[in-house]
Design a protein around this motif. Structure first.
Motif, PDB file in Angstrom:
ATOM      1  N   GLU A 179      -9.920  -3.149  -7.110  1.00 43.72           N
ATOM      2  CA  GLU A 179      -8.927  -4.199  -7.361  1.00 43.72           C
ATOM      3  C   GLU A 179      -7.519  -3.605  -7.482  1.00 43.72           C
ATOM      4  N   THR A 180      -7.427  -2.434  -8.073  1.00 43.88           N
ATOM      5  CA  THR A 180      -6.126  -1.763  -8.196  1.00 43.88           C
ATOM      6  C   THR A 180      -5.603  -1.350  -6.824  1.00 43.88           C
ATOM      7  N   VAL A 181      -6.498  -0.836  -5.978  1.00 44.13           N
ATOM      8  CA  VAL A 181      -6.104  -0.430  -4.623  1.00 44.13           C
ATOM      9  C   VAL A 181      -5.619  -1.641  -3.834  1.00 44.13           C
ATOM     10  N   LEU A 182      -6.374  -2.734  -3.908  1.00 42.09           N
ATOM     11  CA  LEU A 182      -6.004  -3.940  -3.167  1.00 42.09           C
ATOM     12  C   LEU A 182      -4.677  -4.502  -3.644  1.00 42.09           C
ATOM     13  N   LYS A 183      -4.473  -4.573  -4.944  1.00 35.95           N
ATOM     14  CA  LYS A 183      -3.220  -5.098  -5.485  1.00 35.95           C
ATOM     15  C   LYS A 183      -2.031  -4.235  -5.088  1.00 35.95           C
ATOM     16  N   ALA A 184      -2.246  -2.920  -5.040  1.00 34.06           N
ATOM     17  CA  ALA A 184      -1.161  -2.024  -4.638  1.00 34.06           C
ATOM     18  C   ALA A 184      -0.702  -2.326  -3.219  1.00 34.06           C
ATOM     19  N   LEU A 185      -1.659  -2.602  -2.327  1.00 34.50           N
ATOM     20  CA  LEU A 185      -1.301  -2.943  -0.947  1.00 34.50           C
ATOM     21  C   LEU A 185      -0.669  -4.331  -0.879  1.00 34.50           C
ATOM     22  N   GLN A 186      -1.259  -5.287  -1.565  1.00 35.37           N
ATOM     23  CA  GLN A 186      -0.766  -6.672  -1.504  1.00 35.37           C
ATOM     24  C   GLN A 186       0.643  -6.814  -2.078  1.00 35.37           C
ATOM     25  N   ILE A 187       0.922  -6.080  -3.129  1.00 34.24           N
ATOM     26  CA  ILE A 187       2.205  -6.239  -3.820  1.00 34.24           C
ATOM     27  C   ILE A 187       3.264  -5.274  -3.310  1.00 34.24           C
ATOM     28  N   ASP A 188       2.882  -4.033  -3.068  1.00 41.06           N
ATOM     29  CA  ASP A 188       3.872  -2.990  -2.792  1.00 41.06           C
ATOM     30  C   ASP A 188       4.098  -2.695  -1.311  1.00 41.06           C
ATOM     31  N   PHE A 189       3.059  -2.875  -0.473  1.00 37.88           N
ATOM     32  CA  PHE A 189       3.254  -2.577   0.946  1.00 37.88           C
ATOM     33  C   PHE A 189       4.251  -3.582   1.535  1.00 37.88           C
ATOM     34  N   PRO A 190       5.338  -3.112   2.145  1.00 38.84           N
ATOM     35  CA  PRO A 190       6.446  -4.008   2.504  1.00 38.84           C
ATOM     36  C   PRO A 190       6.121  -5.069   3.550  1.00 38.84           C
ATOM     37  N   TYR A 191       5.088  -4.857   4.382  1.00 40.38           N
ATOM     38  CA  TYR A 191       4.821  -5.803   5.463  1.00 40.38           C
ATOM     39  C   TYR A 191       3.464  -6.487   5.327  1.00 40.38           C
ATOM     40  N   PHE A 192       2.905  -6.499   4.114  1.00 42.05           N
ATOM     41  CA  PHE A 192       1.559  -7.061   3.938  1.00 42.05           C
ATOM     42  C   PHE A 192       1.512  -8.536   4.340  1.00 42.05           C
ATOM     43  N   GLN A 193       2.488  -9.320   3.934  1.00 39.05           N
ATOM     44  CA  GLN A 193       2.494 -10.749   4.268  1.00 39.05           C
ATOM     45  C   GLN A 193       2.613 -10.960   5.772  1.00 39.05           C
ATOM     46  N   ASN A 194       3.342 -10.079   6.453  1.00 39.62           N
ATOM     47  CA  ASN A 194       3.454 -10.184   7.905  1.00 39.62           C
ATOM     48  C   ASN A 194       2.096 -10.030   8.574  1.00 39.62           C
ATOM     49  N   TYR A 195       1.275  -9.117   8.046  1.00 39.05           N
ATOM     50  CA  TYR A 195      -0.062  -8.924   8.609  1.00 39.05           C
ATOM     51  C   TYR A 195      -0.934 -10.153   8.379  1.00 39.05           C
ATOM     52  N   ILE A 196      -0.807 -10.770   7.217  1.00 35.93           N
ATOM     53  CA  ILE A 196      -1.554 -12.003   6.943  1.00 35.93           C
ATOM     54  C   ILE A 196      -1.135 -13.094   7.921  1.00 35.93           C
ATOM     55  N   ASP A 197       0.170 -13.267   8.084  1.00 33.30           N
ATOM     56  CA  ASP A 197       0.683 -14.303   8.980  1.00 33.30           C
ATOM     57  C   ASP A 197       0.270 -14.047  10.425  1.00 33.30           C
ATOM     58  N   LEU A 198       0.314 -12.781  10.846  1.00 36.52           N
ATOM     59  CA  LEU A 198      -0.076 -12.443  12.214  1.00 36.52           C
ATOM     60  C   LEU A 198      -1.566 -12.665  12.426  1.00 36.52           C
TER      61      LEU A 198
END
Length: 337
Positions: A136-155
């Motif tokens: 859960e910590t690893v996933l949250k780090a990517l979801q919150i801190d990775f700058p383009y995570f939302q772009n990958y979801i949208d794509l």
């Protein structure tokens, strides 16, 4: 040049003075250096954007490394922001026709490609460093801190919609396997695609396996380790090291095959790769490739699947161009029987 980005809407029509400075035979680096002497009142909106892209390329070339850091993050962040803005077609054409820009694009795309690879490796290693704190910590780090995570979801949502639209209307069979070629050290597309499929699936629907393929053993080893660290969220992944279209990678059982944007850096290279890949796919399966449109072609090349050779083996089903912060366009084609 960052000051340009705040005044892009203030350019006035080209006059005699700006034409004198912006001669087709002038070196683009010299054009950028003359910006201060010209003044914004004498530069059109298109010229200002073109100069900002050229200047960013010049600054990127000076960097000793493309590893994530304050300077490269700023430069690439500004570049991406510039390239995803929406302009009238006439303005886009003026920018792309600006003296020296087309000659600069292969180098700029290569830099972006190398920087993207460095970014993925950096974040994969950063995620692994958190593995002992739980998935859960690893996933949250990517979801919150990775700058383009939302772009990958949208794509992923965009691509999944295009894939479903390309399926035959009388097809009721669920997707059983999706293969992603060129998955890299941080296969965010595969993870986000799987998550979106699960969210939209019925209670009794089959969830496909996603097979991640990369010719780099380092990338496969790193991505499989991060995958393990992410736990249940990414259950259903496979990882294989191999080259696209090689006999070692069987695609006959794949319903959908992705070819990543960084696989091949020119139309010619990509066409050769597509032909190799399609030869190992079954008729009726879907090939998904990423393209670009407008100023986004400064970051990724535009891909054409309707060339004479590709039309012999592929039927183009959909081309989707985003008008959002998502950079890549989506091309879906069906393998001919």
């Amino acid at each position: 040049m960052p000051a340009l980005l705040s005044v892009l809407g203030l350019g006035s029509p080209r006059n005699h003075q700006s034409s004198h400075y912006l001669d087709n035979n002038t070196n683009p680096d010299i054009l950028a250096e003359k910006l201060d002497t010209m003044g914004s009142a004498n530069i059109t909106k298109a010229q200002m954007i073109a100069l900002s892209i050229l200047d960013t390329h010049k600054q990127l070339k000076k960097l000793p490394t493309y590893q994530p850091g304050e300077e490269i993050n700023r430069l690439l962040g500004n570049l991406v922001h510039t390239c995803v803005q929406i302009h009238p077609p006439s303005v886009i054409q003026q920018i792309l026709d600006f003296p020296g820009l087309q000659q600069t694009l292969p180098s700029l795309r290569t830099i972006c490609s190398e920087a993207e690879a460095c970014l993925e490796t950096h974040w994969a290693e950063r995620a692994l460093a958190l593995a002992d704190q739980g998935h859960e910590t690893v996933l949250k780090a990517l979801q919150i801190d990775f700058p383009y995570f939302q772009n990958y979801i949208d794509l992923a949502r965009l691509e999944l919609s295009a894939i479903r639209a390309a399926l035959p209307p009388n097809n009721t069979a669920p997707l059983k396997k999706i293969t992603f070629i060129g998955s890299g050290p941080l296969p965010l597309t595969s993870w986000c695609l799987l998550d979106e499929i699960r969210k939209t699936a019925g209670q009794n629907d089959t969830i496909p396996i996603i097979c991640n393929v990369d010719m780099s053993s380092t990338a496969i080893d790193l991505s499989s380790q991060v995958n393990s660290a992410l736990g249940p969220w990414v259950k259903g992944m496979e990882f294989l090291c191999g080259e696209a279209g090689s006999p070692a990678i069987s695609l006959e059982d794949s319903d959908v095959v992705y070819v990543a944007a960084l696989v091949g850096m020119s139309q010619k290279d990509k066409e050769e790769i597509f032909l190799k890949v399609v030869r190992t796919m079954r008729p009726g399966a879907l090939l998904v490739v990423r393209s670009a449109w407008g100023l986004r072609t400064c970051l990724y090349p535009e891909v054409n699947v309707t060339t004479e050779r590709l039309l012999g083996v592929l039927e183009c089903c959909a081309v989707v161009h985003p008008f959002t912060d998502v950079v890549n366009s989506v091309v879906v084609a069906r393998v001919r029987g």
